[in-house]
Motif scaffolding. Structure first.
Motif, PDB file in Angstrom:
ATOM      1  N   ASN C 132       0.842  -1.202   0.000  1.00 45.07           N
ATOM      2  CA  ASN C 132       0.000   0.000   0.000  1.00 45.07           C
ATOM      3  C   ASN C 132       0.876   1.250   0.000  1.00 45.07           C
ATOM      4  O   ASN C 132       1.941   1.268   0.617  1.00 45.07           O
ATOM      5  CB  ASN C 132      -0.909   0.005   1.233  1.00 45.07           C
ATOM      6  CG  ASN C 132      -2.025   1.043   1.136  1.00 45.07           C
ATOM      7  OD1 ASN C 132      -2.458   1.402   0.034  1.00 45.07           O
ATOM      8  ND2 ASN C 132      -2.499   1.517   2.280  1.00 45.07           N
ATOM      9  N   SER C 133       0.438   2.279  -0.655  1.00 46.28           N
ATOM     10  CA  SER C 133       1.121   3.579  -0.709  1.00 46.28           C
ATOM     11  C   SER C 133       2.467   3.502  -1.403  1.00 46.28           C
ATOM     12  O   SER C 133       3.290   4.409  -1.245  1.00 46.28           O
ATOM     13  CB  SER C 133       1.335   4.159   0.706  1.00 46.28           C
ATOM     14  OG  SER C 133       0.178   4.062   1.490  1.00 46.28           O
ATOM     15  N   GLY C 136       4.318   6.334  -2.994  1.00 50.48           N
ATOM     16  CA  GLY C 136       5.083   7.301  -2.204  1.00 50.48           C
ATOM     17  C   GLY C 136       6.577   7.219  -2.435  1.00 50.48           C
ATOM     18  O   GLY C 136       7.315   8.187  -2.205  1.00 50.48           O
ATOM     19  N   THR C 149      -4.102   5.672  -4.211  1.00 53.80           N
ATOM     20  CA  THR C 149      -2.711   5.666  -3.769  1.00 53.80           C
ATOM     21  C   THR C 149      -2.549   4.878  -2.465  1.00 53.80           C
ATOM     22  O   THR C 149      -1.577   4.153  -2.294  1.00 53.80           O
ATOM     23  CB  THR C 149      -2.223   7.121  -3.525  1.00 53.80           C
ATOM     24  OG1 THR C 149      -2.730   7.961  -4.555  1.00 53.80           O
ATOM     25  CG2 THR C 149      -0.722   7.177  -3.493  1.00 53.80           C
ATOM     26  N   HIS C 150      -3.530   5.039  -1.583  1.00 55.45           N
ATOM     27  CA  HIS C 150      -3.415   4.454  -0.245  1.00 55.45           C
ATOM     28  C   HIS C 150      -4.567   3.488   0.064  1.00 55.45           C
ATOM     29  O   HIS C 150      -4.715   3.067   1.206  1.00 55.45           O
ATOM     30  CB  HIS C 150      -3.390   5.568   0.801  1.00 55.45           C
ATOM     31  CG  HIS C 150      -2.358   6.633   0.525  1.00 55.45           C
ATOM     32  ND1 HIS C 150      -1.026   6.454   0.803  1.00 55.45           N
ATOM     33  CD2 HIS C 150      -2.466   7.868  -0.031  1.00 55.45           C
ATOM     34  CE1 HIS C 150      -0.351   7.552   0.441  1.00 55.45           C
ATOM     35  NE2 HIS C 150      -1.196   8.415  -0.072  1.00 55.45           N
ATOM     36  N   LYS C 275       0.786   4.973  10.863  1.00 55.61           N
ATOM     37  CA  LYS C 275       0.502   5.665   9.607  1.00 55.61           C
ATOM     38  C   LYS C 275      -0.790   6.463   9.725  1.00 55.61           C
ATOM     39  O   LYS C 275      -1.673   6.116  10.501  1.00 55.61           O
ATOM     40  CB  LYS C 275       0.359   4.589   8.517  1.00 55.61           C
ATOM     41  CG  LYS C 275       0.304   5.077   7.096  1.00 55.61           C
ATOM     42  CD  LYS C 275       0.593   3.900   6.183  1.00 55.61           C
ATOM     43  CE  LYS C 275       0.324   4.161   4.731  1.00 55.61           C
ATOM     44  NZ  LYS C 275       0.622   2.956   3.912  1.00 55.61           N
ATOM     45  N   LEU C 277      -3.351   9.478   7.256  1.00 53.22           N
ATOM     46  CA  LEU C 277      -3.649  10.027   5.942  1.00 53.22           C
ATOM     47  C   LEU C 277      -4.879  10.908   6.062  1.00 53.22           C
ATOM     48  O   LEU C 277      -5.883  10.493   6.626  1.00 53.22           O
ATOM     49  CB  LEU C 277      -3.975   8.841   5.023  1.00 53.22           C
ATOM     50  CG  LEU C 277      -4.501   9.160   3.645  1.00 53.22           C
ATOM     51  CD1 LEU C 277      -3.360   9.617   2.764  1.00 53.22           C
ATOM     52  CD2 LEU C 277      -5.158   7.916   3.057  1.00 53.22           C
ATOM     53  N   ARG C 364       8.523  11.962   4.909  1.00 52.46           N
ATOM     54  CA  ARG C 364       8.992  11.226   3.735  1.00 52.46           C
ATOM     55  C   ARG C 364      10.517  11.264   3.656  1.00 52.46           C
ATOM     56  O   ARG C 364      11.172  10.262   3.349  1.00 52.46           O
ATOM     57  CB  ARG C 364       8.378  11.827   2.470  1.00 52.46           C
ATOM     58  CG  ARG C 364       8.770  11.076   1.223  1.00 52.46           C
ATOM     59  CD  ARG C 364       8.024  11.488  -0.018  1.00 52.46           C
ATOM     60  NE  ARG C 364       8.430  10.575  -1.068  1.00 52.46           N
ATOM     61  CZ  ARG C 364       9.564  10.677  -1.753  1.00 52.46           C
ATOM     62  NH1 ARG C 364      10.378  11.686  -1.530  1.00 52.46           N
ATOM     63  NH2 ARG C 364       9.883   9.767  -2.671  1.00 52.46           N
ATOM     64  N   TYR C 379       5.503   1.560   3.029  1.00 55.82           N
ATOM     65  CA  TYR C 379       5.647   3.023   2.981  1.00 55.82           C
ATOM     66  C   TYR C 379       4.651   3.634   3.951  1.00 55.82           C
ATOM     67  O   TYR C 379       3.446   3.451   3.810  1.00 55.82           O
ATOM     68  CB  TYR C 379       5.380   3.528   1.560  1.00 55.82           C
ATOM     69  CG  TYR C 379       5.614   5.020   1.405  1.00 55.82           C
ATOM     70  CD1 TYR C 379       6.859   5.502   1.006  1.00 55.82           C
ATOM     71  CD2 TYR C 379       4.609   5.935   1.684  1.00 55.82           C
ATOM     72  CE1 TYR C 379       7.087   6.861   0.875  1.00 55.82           C
ATOM     73  CE2 TYR C 379       4.833   7.297   1.562  1.00 55.82           C
ATOM     74  CZ  TYR C 379       6.074   7.750   1.152  1.00 55.82           C
ATOM     75  OH  TYR C 379       6.303   9.095   1.029  1.00 55.82           O
ATOM     76  N   ASN C 380       5.140   4.355   4.945  1.00 53.50           N
ATOM     77  CA  ASN C 380       4.224   4.923   5.946  1.00 53.50           C
ATOM     78  C   ASN C 380       4.489   6.405   6.248  1.00 53.50           C
ATOM     79  O   ASN C 380       4.133   6.900   7.313  1.00 53.50           O
ATOM     80  CB  ASN C 380       4.284   4.129   7.261  1.00 53.50           C
ATOM     81  CG  ASN C 380       5.581   4.362   8.022  1.00 53.50           C
ATOM     82  OD1 ASN C 380       6.637   4.465   7.411  1.00 53.50           O
ATOM     83  ND2 ASN C 380       5.518   4.432   9.348  1.00 53.50           N
ATOM     84  N   VAL C 383       1.814  12.181   4.537  1.00 57.16           N
ATOM     85  CA  VAL C 383       1.327  12.558   3.210  1.00 57.16           C
ATOM     86  C   VAL C 383       1.002  14.050   3.209  1.00 57.16           C
ATOM     87  O   VAL C 383       0.387  14.551   4.159  1.00 57.16           O
ATOM     88  CB  VAL C 383       0.061  11.740   2.850  1.00 57.16           C
ATOM     89  CG1 VAL C 383      -0.493  12.176   1.502  1.00 57.16           C
ATOM     90  CG2 VAL C 383       0.385  10.246   2.852  1.00 57.16           C
ATOM     91  N   HIS C 395      -1.176  16.595  -4.696  1.00 54.56           N
ATOM     92  CA  HIS C 395      -0.195  15.869  -3.886  1.00 54.56           C
ATOM     93  C   HIS C 395       1.175  16.541  -4.053  1.00 54.56           C
ATOM     94  O   HIS C 395       1.593  16.820  -5.167  1.00 54.56           O
ATOM     95  CB  HIS C 395      -0.142  14.414  -4.378  1.00 54.56           C
ATOM     96  CG  HIS C 395       0.783  13.534  -3.599  1.00 54.56           C
ATOM     97  ND1 HIS C 395       1.329  12.382  -4.120  1.00 54.56           N
ATOM     98  CD2 HIS C 395       1.246  13.633  -2.335  1.00 54.56           C
ATOM     99  CE1 HIS C 395       2.104  11.815  -3.212  1.00 54.56           C
ATOM    100  NE2 HIS C 395       2.060  12.545  -2.120  1.00 54.56           N
TER     101      HIS C 395
END
Ligand code: HEC
Ligand code: HEC
Ligand SMILES: [Ca+2]
Ligand SMILES: [Ca+2]
Ligand SMILES: [Ca+2]
Ligand SMILES: [Ca+2]
Ligand SMILES: [Ca+2]
Ligand SMILES: [Ca+2]
Ligand SMILES: [Co+2]
Ligand SMILES: [Co+2]
Lengths: 398, 175, 398, 175
Positions: C132-133, C136, C149-150, C275, C277, C364, C379-380, C383, C395
């Motif tokens: 997931n994600s 990123g 995306t997520h 995580k 979002l 990030r 990927y956490n 965002v 984004h």
């Protein structure tokens, strides 16, 4: 360590052991993706049971939630119980308005898209029809499944706008004490709710278990009155009229009132009392021979959290605490479970719930003694299922 | 839960109904029986060479994975094997069998359980040995005449065998 | 007080005010009851977005959960994300078996109907794909909706049998350290899970949000490995093989491993890290002019409960705590909310979650510094959504 | 929640976007405007008699509620009015308008909003006054020649007016 060194340690299987004897569904690629999933075709028997009243129009009645076929404490949206008086209106959301008027400073109207932009809250809450379990008032134990007797209760995670925000925007006049909520079914169903309750915790529900609520549950919006009788959670909500007096509508005078032993009728009943029910084993099931069985069911209270559920296998002579699944939430369904080693003899299974305010679910005898024999609404007595020596489960009174 | 069993009556105890049915493991269906471990445990009798594998590959694999496994609609299953220091420089380092997979047994196991994707479970054990030999030989991981069988397959020295570090949260045991 | 006495106090409306100007859906009885309900036709745009890999078979890919269109913390079953390798098998439940074998004292097989008779547990849990994600990791911020995306994360109330009960029945041999779980899709998908985790909290899930789980989510049963990468929660579960060693299957060697900056690859990753979002406002939305906006989103951690979510509207320079909806549950999705008065200028919105073990969601920059530029899984990072002066949300990386 | 706002930055406060649009209550649609309260508030101008109501009833109601409201597929809307002590003796005491309903305004309000069930909202206010007069006169609650209008309707002395006790949890205010 090289893999090869260990190879001689590996158990090599004879070729015969690995000849393909796979089930047919493994022979090739499966079903494609669906944009919106559906239950397995093999579960097509898990449906709401529709009971029509045949009163000159087709869609006056109820669709009962099949409680005994479900698990956990959330009702999937497709199986949430429905009580409709005149069918589900096909509302066009962009044409729909919520009107707030009456004893307010500024009468206001809200489009659905504007309401979606308000701050919201999410809560797991049950909705129970005030007439749920009304079969319990009958003189002899009605022989129907748990769902067809008690299935006018369901629970969802509801998300919506606190009504308080909207009323504050409109400006509540000091004289207002009631809010008349009106729905957009063709009967313009209306009920009066005390302003205090509305300001305390009522929400305009827009989402049910994550997605927009379903048409039969009030799309594009319904009122949600936590813990109180379901008829107050007016579906297809269109009007909130503030008033110093209640509407005295047909459904808060001629119906949803309870005839008491003294001949008077109790009006404006509110909270759904503490209650529980064993969903398995329950009427219509058959135990497959002696041995360990899971006893499980649901408990809830309009007063707050469930604190305790006890289970009896001897018709209420002795009790033991059941396990409550996940920390109970106020005014939500709480799943309870325990294991029982059935000896193959006759047994009477019961559950008894206690809520955090100390209310204890009454026996049927106590309930009828208090409320008389003309009851219809607010039945919350202990339910007794008898397991006979053949393993057949039926409904009994003790 | 905040409300555990406090004073259970004799009949009320949390327990299992014990409804599992004993079974003869020789009758396990292939899909669950055929787990092949890195030390060779679970490999069936059988054998195959790259030459035999090339034939099967040409009939049943090439349409998805391309000539010599170098890539088709379903991606490459064989590729150049670069020194790790060079491989890691690419933006998206290849995960092809010779380059990346730490165990040859995994190639066998996966082909047997899942390939060809449109008709899995139709290959004989000999065909799977042969296909494994073919893919490994194509990438220079084994000699082109080396037979793959229950003894030779787990002994293949995969280039990326020591390319992995294990999350310390899981048992260190087993390869 | 006689009603009649008060009548003169009543405001009598002119006849014109009550001429019927009702919407058309109120003109007569509505839709009949449905045995199994469906979303409103007007919500038909709320669907999973299917991304196919076109790899020679039709059904290798993923169906993404439309996170930005949902609310609350439960995913409705029809919208739970799906990651399929070779499609959804059409399993006949009465022919399906769960086999427990390998390093056990007594190899056992279980029919579905027998498993349904075991004691069960119910827990709200997220499942998140390890990939997931993954967008990123890309060098430039991918311009896609939050869901696309997520959206390989969803949460349900899962009910099922603790695996421990079944393994104890089979008798675990002292040598066993791993459990190889195999699914009944046509690729016989298999993954190795440490025995300790299995005994601790894994369940054989039979129900999802109250009803039997859906075919694309594993019907008639799936493994549920709470808080760990989703690929371990093997769908269509058919085999549990106990072993002293892991299978080293294709999906735990060639995939679901992470290339580290030093050129080695991390294998057997487990826990999905803390995580969060913001789901609204998010990419693709447009704010309708300055004013108060609800900022809302989801937070989760495979380590336990969410303890805190902070929101920034200035790209991470200052932070304020958001409200968490209902007491967070371990390894479940937690909805957070806050209000924001948008001034019409450019702003960068971010959320940052902290779990009960003190893990804080990284920027990030920090994540890429630690893990390098070859990442794909786990990927956490925080965002960032930029709101420009036209109210358009896109984004960005900060 | 266990985690309330601790130190909000100036821009982050919980508040309403205030998107309600002011409106002229004279333009409220009928379904929400026409709440009729027990003291007569909300009643429209208009009037009707039992004789007029009998005609409308015969055209639009009799097929569901039977002759003289005594019951059809949709149940009775008029019935005998027994003394309470006698009424309570029956197993399922009737909830008919004359026997049970505490306010005549409710009969008007409900017919206007919901009846006839197959075509609600099609009756004129005069027709609703007339139907209310008809049902009440049929049950002897009013004289058969008494006109129902905004003044007379709330003054009707319903037999069960004092038959209710109110749940003390709700406001005592308002009838
Ligand atoms: C109809 C298309 C198709 C055919 C024919 C096919 N494959 Fe595949 N192959 C796939 C797909 C799709 C995948 C990826 C599956 C997944 O992602 O789970 C794959 C994956 C593989 C992989 C793993 C690649 C990796 O890096 O993970 C190997 C090895 C493989 N195939 C070998 C073969 C062999 C050998 C044959 C012939 C016996 C074959 N395939 C026939 C479609 C096909
Ligand atoms: C097509 C069938 C139908 C027709 C025609 C009809 N009704 Fe009804 N009526 C119903 C139904 C169904 C209900 C119960 C609705 C509910 O339960 O919400 C009802 C309920 C009522 C009630 C409330 C009864 C109670 O005890 O709660 C009254 C009063 C009433 N109708 C009056 C009328 C009048 C006056 C007319 C003619 C103008 C009429 N009805 C025409 C079907 C009909
Ligand atoms: Ca096959
Ligand atoms: Ca109700
Ligand atoms: Ca008996
Ligand atoms: Ca109309
Ligand atoms: Ca995954
Ligand atoms: Ca900018
Ligand atoms: Co080794
Ligand atoms: Co009064």
């Amino acid at each position: 360590l090289q893999a090869g060194v260990a190879a001689s340690a590996g158990k090599v299987l004879p070729a015969s052991a690995t000849e393909t004897n796979n089930p047919k569904w493994m022979n090739g690629p499966g079903q494609p993706f669906a944009a919106y999933g559906q239950p397995a075709p093999q579960e097509s028997h898990v449906i709401r049971r529709v009971g029509l009243n045949y009163r000159g129009i087709d869609d006056n009645g109820a669709a009962w939630c099949p409680l005994e076929q479900l698990q956990g404490s959330i009702t999937p949206n497709g199986l949430h119980f429905v009580r409709n008086h005149v069918g589900t209106p096909a509302i066009q959301p962009e044409q729909h308005r919520l009107y707030i008027h009456g004893e307010v400073q500024r009468p206001l109207q809200f489009s659905v898209s504007n309401l979606l932009r308000y701050p919201q809250v999410s809560r797991q809450l049950f909705i129970e029809c005030g007439g749920n379990s009304s079969a319990g008032w009958s003189e002899y134990p009605v022989q129907r499944t748990a769902g067809l007797t008690h299935g006018l209760v369901s629970a969802s995670e509801w998300t919506g706008v606190p009504v308080r925000l909207l009323l504050e925007e409109a400006g509540v006049q000091a004289s207002a004490q009631w809010v008349v909520a009106t729905g957009n079914d063709s009967g313009a169903f209306d009920m009066s709710i005390p302003l205090e309750k509305i300001m305390d915790d009522c929400i305009i529900a827009l989402y049910q278990n994550g997605e927009r609520l379903r048409p039969e549950n009030g799309y594009p919006m319904r009122l949600l009155v936590p813990g109180w009788k379901g008829v107050l959670s007016v579906k297809w909500l269109g009007g909130l009229q503030l008033s110093s007096q209640p509407a005295m509508s047909r459904n808060e005078t001629a119906h949803y009132t309870e005839i008491l032993p003294n001949g008077l009728s109790r009006q404006f009943t509110t909270t759904m009392a503490v209650k529980s029910l064993i969903t398995s084993p329950s009427h219509g099931m058959t135990l497959a021979g002696p041995g360990v069985k899971e006893i499980t069911g649901l408990a809830w209270s309009g007063h707050g959290k469930i604190a305790r559920v006890e289970v009896s296998t001897d018709g209420g002579q002795s009790w033991a605490d059941a396990e409550l699944c996940e920390p109970p939430r106020p005014m939500a369904l709480t799943r309870f479970r325990t294991s029982w080693k059935w000896d193959g003899e006759d047994h009477i299974l019961q559950s008894r719930a206690t809520d955090e305010r100390g209310h204890v679910q009454p026996t049927r005898q106590a309930l009828v003694a208090e409320r008389g024999d003309k009851g219809f609404y607010h039945y919350n007595a202990i339910v007794s299922w008898e397991v006979n020596s053949f393993g057949l489960v039926s409904h009994v009174y003790v | 839960s905040q409300n555990k069993v406090q004073a259970p009556s004799p009949a009320l105890v949390l327990q299992s109904p014990a409804l599992g049915q004993p079974m003869n493991v020789a009758q396990l269906p292939a899909w669950t029986a055929y787990t092949v471990f890195a030390d060779g445990t679970g490999l069936p009798q059988g054998h195959g060479t790259a030459a035999q594998g090339a034939q099967v590959y040409g009939n049943q694999c090439v349409q998805c994975h391309g000539a010599a496994g170098k890539g088709g609609v379903a991606g490459a299953v064989a590729g150049p094997v670069l020194p790790r220091a060079e491989w890691i420089k690419s933006t998206r380092p290849a995960h092809t069998t010779g380059q990346y997979w730490p165990y040859a047994t995994t190639v066998f196991d996966y082909i047997r359980r899942a390939m060809p994707a449109n008709a899995p479970g139709t290959l004989s054990n000999n065909e799977v040995y042969a296909l494994t030999a073919y893919l490994l030989a194509e990438q220079g991981v084994i000699q082109s005449d080396q037979e793959m069988n229950p003894q030779t397959l787990p002994a293949v020295n995969m280039p990326n065998r020591d390319g992995f570090v294990r999350n310390p949260q899981v048992p260190a045991a087993g390869h």
